[in-house]
Design an enzyme around this catalytic site. Structure first.
Site, PDB file in Angstrom:
ATOM      1  N   GLY A  24      44.599  78.833  12.604  1.00 13.29           N
ATOM      2  CA  GLY A  24      43.556  78.299  13.483  1.00 13.29           C
ATOM      3  C   GLY A  24      42.469  79.339  13.717  1.00 13.29           C
ATOM      4  O   GLY A  24      42.767  80.510  13.898  1.00 13.29           O
ATOM      5  N   ARG A  33      45.338  76.502   6.637  1.00 14.60           N
ATOM      6  CA  ARG A  33      46.788  76.710   6.698  1.00 14.60           C
ATOM      7  C   ARG A  33      47.297  76.367   5.297  1.00 14.60           C
ATOM      8  O   ARG A  33      47.193  75.223   4.866  1.00 14.60           O
ATOM      9  CB  ARG A  33      47.399  75.843   7.790  1.00 14.60           C
ATOM     10  CG  ARG A  33      46.870  76.228   9.176  1.00 14.60           C
ATOM     11  CD  ARG A  33      47.691  75.628  10.281  1.00 14.60           C
ATOM     12  NE  ARG A  33      47.297  76.148  11.580  1.00 14.60           N
ATOM     13  CZ  ARG A  33      46.431  75.567  12.402  1.00 14.60           C
ATOM     14  NH1 ARG A  33      45.858  74.428  12.069  1.00 14.60           N
ATOM     15  NH2 ARG A  33      46.144  76.105  13.570  1.00 14.60           N
ATOM     16  N   ASP A  93      50.867  84.671  13.673  1.00 11.25           N
ATOM     17  CA  ASP A  93      52.139  85.178  13.128  1.00 11.25           C
ATOM     18  C   ASP A  93      52.467  84.651  11.729  1.00 11.25           C
ATOM     19  O   ASP A  93      53.026  85.369  10.906  1.00 11.25           O
ATOM     20  CB  ASP A  93      53.294  84.958  14.101  1.00 11.25           C
ATOM     21  CG  ASP A  93      53.435  83.513  14.532  1.00 11.25           C
ATOM     22  OD1 ASP A  93      52.620  82.667  14.104  1.00 11.25           O
ATOM     23  OD2 ASP A  93      54.381  83.214  15.292  1.00 11.25           O
ATOM     24  N   THR A 137      43.970  84.792  17.297  1.00  7.52           N
ATOM     25  CA  THR A 137      44.407  83.454  17.728  1.00  7.52           C
ATOM     26  C   THR A 137      44.131  83.312  19.217  1.00  7.52           C
ATOM     27  O   THR A 137      44.305  84.279  19.963  1.00  7.52           O
ATOM     28  CB  THR A 137      45.917  83.203  17.469  1.00  7.52           C
ATOM     29  OG1 THR A 137      46.340  82.059  18.222  1.00  7.52           O
ATOM     30  CG2 THR A 137      46.790  84.371  17.875  1.00  7.52           C
ATOM     31  N   ASP A 180      45.815  81.758  21.308  1.00  5.05           N
ATOM     32  CA  ASP A 180      47.036  81.563  22.092  1.00  5.05           C
ATOM     33  C   ASP A 180      47.604  82.830  22.750  1.00  5.05           C
ATOM     34  O   ASP A 180      48.431  82.742  23.649  1.00  5.05           O
ATOM     35  CB  ASP A 180      48.137  80.954  21.214  1.00  5.05           C
ATOM     36  CG  ASP A 180      47.839  79.520  20.821  1.00  5.05           C
ATOM     37  OD1 ASP A 180      46.834  78.980  21.305  1.00  5.05           O
ATOM     38  OD2 ASP A 180      48.613  78.947  20.033  1.00  5.05           O
ATOM     39  N   ASP A 231      49.791  84.695  21.527  1.00  3.00           N
ATOM     40  CA  ASP A 231      51.245  84.646  21.349  1.00  3.00           C
ATOM     41  C   ASP A 231      51.746  85.636  20.294  1.00  3.00           C
ATOM     42  O   ASP A 231      52.710  85.361  19.584  1.00  3.00           O
ATOM     43  CB  ASP A 231      51.687  83.210  20.994  1.00  3.00           C
ATOM     44  CG  ASP A 231      51.022  82.692  19.729  1.00  3.00           C
ATOM     45  OD1 ASP A 231      50.067  83.330  19.248  1.00  3.00           O
ATOM     46  OD2 ASP A 231      51.464  81.652  19.219  1.00  3.00           O
ATOM     47  N   ARG A 247      50.490  75.762  22.021  1.00  7.87           N
ATOM     48  CA  ARG A 247      51.640  74.968  21.573  1.00  7.87           C
ATOM     49  C   ARG A 247      52.941  75.554  22.089  1.00  7.87           C
ATOM     50  O   ARG A 247      53.795  74.857  22.581  1.00  7.87           O
ATOM     51  CB  ARG A 247      51.665  74.990  20.047  1.00  7.87           C
ATOM     52  CG  ARG A 247      51.783  73.652  19.406  1.00  7.87           C
ATOM     53  CD  ARG A 247      51.719  73.756  17.924  1.00  7.87           C
ATOM     54  NE  ARG A 247      50.976  74.932  17.455  1.00  7.87           N
ATOM     55  CZ  ARG A 247      50.415  75.041  16.278  1.00  7.87           C
ATOM     56  NH1 ARG A 247      50.474  74.042  15.433  1.00  7.87           N
ATOM     57  NH2 ARG A 247      49.785  76.136  15.905  1.00  7.87           N
TER      58      ARG A 247
HETATM   59  P1  ADP Z   1      48.333  79.038  13.437  1.00  7.31           P
HETATM   60  O1  ADP Z   1      49.301  79.420  14.531  1.00  7.31           O
HETATM   61  O2  ADP Z   1      46.982  78.716  13.922  1.00  7.31           O
HETATM   62  O3  ADP Z   1      48.877  78.021  12.497  1.00  7.31           O
HETATM   63  P2  ADP Z   1      49.048  81.243  11.733  1.00  7.31           P
HETATM   64  O4  ADP Z   1      48.439  82.556  11.501  1.00  7.31           O
HETATM   65  O5  ADP Z   1      50.430  81.211  12.252  1.00  7.31           O
HETATM   66  O6  ADP Z   1      48.082  80.383  12.622  1.00  7.31           O
HETATM   67  O7  ADP Z   1      48.899  80.513  10.329  1.00  7.31           O
HETATM   68  C1  ADP Z   1      49.869  79.853   9.693  1.00  7.31           C
HETATM   69  C2  ADP Z   1      49.507  79.932   8.218  1.00  7.31           C
HETATM   70  O8  ADP Z   1      49.895  81.201   7.686  1.00  7.31           O
HETATM   71  C3  ADP Z   1      50.267  78.960   7.359  1.00  7.31           C
HETATM   72  O9  ADP Z   1      49.730  77.705   7.342  1.00  7.31           O
HETATM   73  C4  ADP Z   1      50.109  79.619   5.993  1.00  7.31           C
HETATM   74  O10 ADP Z   1      48.858  79.396   5.451  1.00  7.31           O
HETATM   75  C5  ADP Z   1      50.143  81.072   6.311  1.00  7.31           C
HETATM   76  N1  ADP Z   1      51.408  81.631   5.852  1.00  7.31           N
HETATM   77  C6  ADP Z   1      51.509  82.374   4.766  1.00  7.31           C
HETATM   78  N2  ADP Z   1      52.770  82.771   4.539  1.00  7.31           N
HETATM   79  C7  ADP Z   1      53.500  82.255   5.521  1.00  7.31           C
HETATM   80  C8  ADP Z   1      54.889  82.299   5.854  1.00  7.31           C
HETATM   81  N3  ADP Z   1      55.746  82.998   5.105  1.00  7.31           N
HETATM   82  N4  ADP Z   1      55.306  81.643   6.947  1.00  7.31           N
HETATM   83  C9  ADP Z   1      54.424  80.972   7.718  1.00  7.31           C
HETATM   84  N5  ADP Z   1      53.105  80.897   7.454  1.00  7.31           N
HETATM   85  C10 ADP Z   1      52.644  81.513   6.378  1.00  7.31           C
HETATM   86  O1  F6P Z   2      47.083  78.391  17.342  1.00  8.16           O
HETATM   87  C1  F6P Z   2      45.887  78.021  17.911  1.00  8.16           C
HETATM   88  C2  F6P Z   2      45.877  76.562  18.278  1.00  8.16           C
HETATM   89  O2  F6P Z   2      44.605  76.252  18.789  1.00  8.16           O
HETATM   90  C3  F6P Z   2      46.964  76.103  19.242  1.00  8.16           C
HETATM   91  O3  F6P Z   2      46.673  76.399  20.589  1.00  8.16           O
HETATM   92  C4  F6P Z   2      47.013  74.638  18.961  1.00  8.16           C
HETATM   93  O4  F6P Z   2      48.275  74.124  19.258  1.00  8.16           O
HETATM   94  C5  F6P Z   2      46.742  74.559  17.492  1.00  8.16           C
HETATM   95  O5  F6P Z   2      46.078  75.761  17.136  1.00  8.16           O
HETATM   96  C6  F6P Z   2      45.939  73.372  17.088  1.00  8.16           C
HETATM   97  O6  F6P Z   2      45.673  73.467  15.740  1.00  8.16           O
HETATM   98  P1  F6P Z   2      44.832  72.452  14.844  1.00  8.16           P
HETATM   99  O7  F6P Z   2      44.226  71.441  15.722  1.00  8.16           O
HETATM  100  O8  F6P Z   2      43.851  73.321  14.137  1.00  8.16           O
HETATM  101  O9  F6P Z   2      45.837  71.887  13.896  1.00  8.16           O
END
Ligand code: ADP
Ligand code: F6P
Length: 323
Positions: A15, A76, A107, A129, A131, A133, A175
């Site tokens: 995000g 993502r 993360d 992010t 959040d 978190d 979330r």
């Molecule tokens: P968000 O919380 O907004 O989804 P993250 O930084 O957690 O943000 O992004 C998740 C994205 O990180 C996943 O959709 C993917 O593109 C990437 N990613 C790459 N490798 C991994 C992994 N091993 N586990 C989880 N996410 C991964």
């Molecule tokens: O991780 C950031 C965040 O905005 C969360 O607070 C929320 O749950 C999520 O991303 C929403 O993601 P999207 O609408 O991009 O799928």
């Protein structure tokens, strides 16, 4: 002596968060200043898999420090969780001569950065992010801006709640984390705050509203984190059980946009600078953060294992002063 010019890549993943652009800018400028070459990778790990790359120079990051979103786009990317995706990404790095990567995200993005580091491409993660978190840092990039946006929105909602003697249930993002809800709740004088870190007790909330009502309170704000959800039903229940006309508002993605605050711009610049220093020294598999105003860095997997304590004392303060 190795005289080859170092090349690093920079990407934003997951995000988006206000301040990501400030981080991209600082990565590019700090790296070029150190004599490195910088390649922008578009749409997170997708760009690495598909070879969607762009050469960056001092001017490619002009006029972005104050802008929300990310000029590199974000995504993502599920393919990056698979070995085949990781190998494609590694090959892109080898083909483009990328010696290291700065990954700005949450993360999941750091897990990906650790996976790629193990496969020979040193990566450094920067927490971006809204959040907040991420356990290894007191603040993530975007969190401060998101809280301030939420606060401004709740202030506006409060005006109308006050005029109508209503209760407004406001749902903010998060979330799995209640940091935005907690801090916005305190800043906006919420009567009650519901977060994923604390077991929900709707009866307790209703009793608190009734108690405040007895003390002459006529309008109410209830802050709900997205991870709890059900704001519309909650507003109905409050109305049924207290007789106070109630409305629900879900703030949503407005919290992810807008110009970053001073704090987010400065944080982004500091963290990016450290990330570049690490890669310049040939150090990868690290995540940077800020703790008690000091820039720190950790092994990515160690950082992912860390636990962030929810600030219970702050939650208690919020409850004790909101009547
Ligand atoms: P968000 O919380 O907004 O989804 P993250 O930084 O957690 O943000 O992004 C998740 C994205 O990180 C996943 O959709 C993917 O593109 C990437 N990613 C790459 N490798 C991994 C992994 N091993 N586990 C989880 N996410 C991964
Ligand atoms: O991780 C950031 C965040 O905005 C969360 O607070 C929320 O749950 C999520 O991303 C929403 O993601 P999207 O609408 O991009 O799928």
């Amino acid at each position: 002596m190795d005289t080859k010019q170092k090349t690093i890549g920079v990407l934003t993943s997951g995000g988006d968060a206000p301040g990501m652009n400030a981080a991209v800018r600082a990565v590019v400028r700090a790296a070029i200043k150190k004599g490195m070459r910088v390649i922008g990778i578009k749409r997170g790990y997708n760009g690495l898999i598909n070879g969607d790359l762009i050469e960056m120079n001092m001017r490619s990051v002009s006029d972005i420090i104050h802008r929300g979103g990310t000029i590199l786009y974000t995504a993502r990317c599920l393919e990056f969780k698979e070995e085949a995706g990781l190998q494609k990404a590694k090959q892109t790095c080898l083909d483009a001569g990328i010696d290291g990567i700065v990954a700005i995200g949450g993360d999941g993005s750091f897990r990906g950065a650790a996976d790629l580091s193990v496969r020979g491409i040193p990566c450094v993660g920067i927490p971006g992010t809204i959040d907040n978190d991420i356990s290894c840092t007191d603040y993530t990039i975007g969190y401060d801006t998101a809280m301030n946006t939420a606060m401004e929105m709740v202030d506006k909602i409060r005006d109308t709640a006050q005029s109508h003697d209503r209760c407004s249930v406001v749902e903010v993002m998060g979330r799995r984390a209640g940091y935005i809800a907690l801090n916005t709740g305190i800043a906006c004088g919420a009567t009650y705050i519901l977060v994923p870190e604390i077991e929900v007790d709707v009866e307790d909330m209703i009793n608190k509203i009734k108690e405040a009502q007895k003390l002459g309170k006529q309008n109410f704000i209830i802050l709900v984190a997205e991870g709890i959800g059900g704001s519309v039903e909650l507003a109905k229940r409050i109305e049924e059980e207290t007789g106070i006309e109630s409305r629900a508002t879900i703030l949503g993605h407005v919290q992810r946009g807008g110009n970053p605050t001073v704090r987010d711009r400065v944080l982004a610049s500091q963290l990016a600078y450290r990330a570049v220093e690490l890669l310049n020294d040939g150090i990868g598999n690290r995540v940077v953060g800020i703790q008690r105003d000091e820039v720190v860095d950790f092994d990515i997997l160690e950082a992912l294992k860390m636990k962030k304590e929810f600030p219970m004392e702050l939650y208690k303060i919020a409850n004790d002063i909101s009547f």
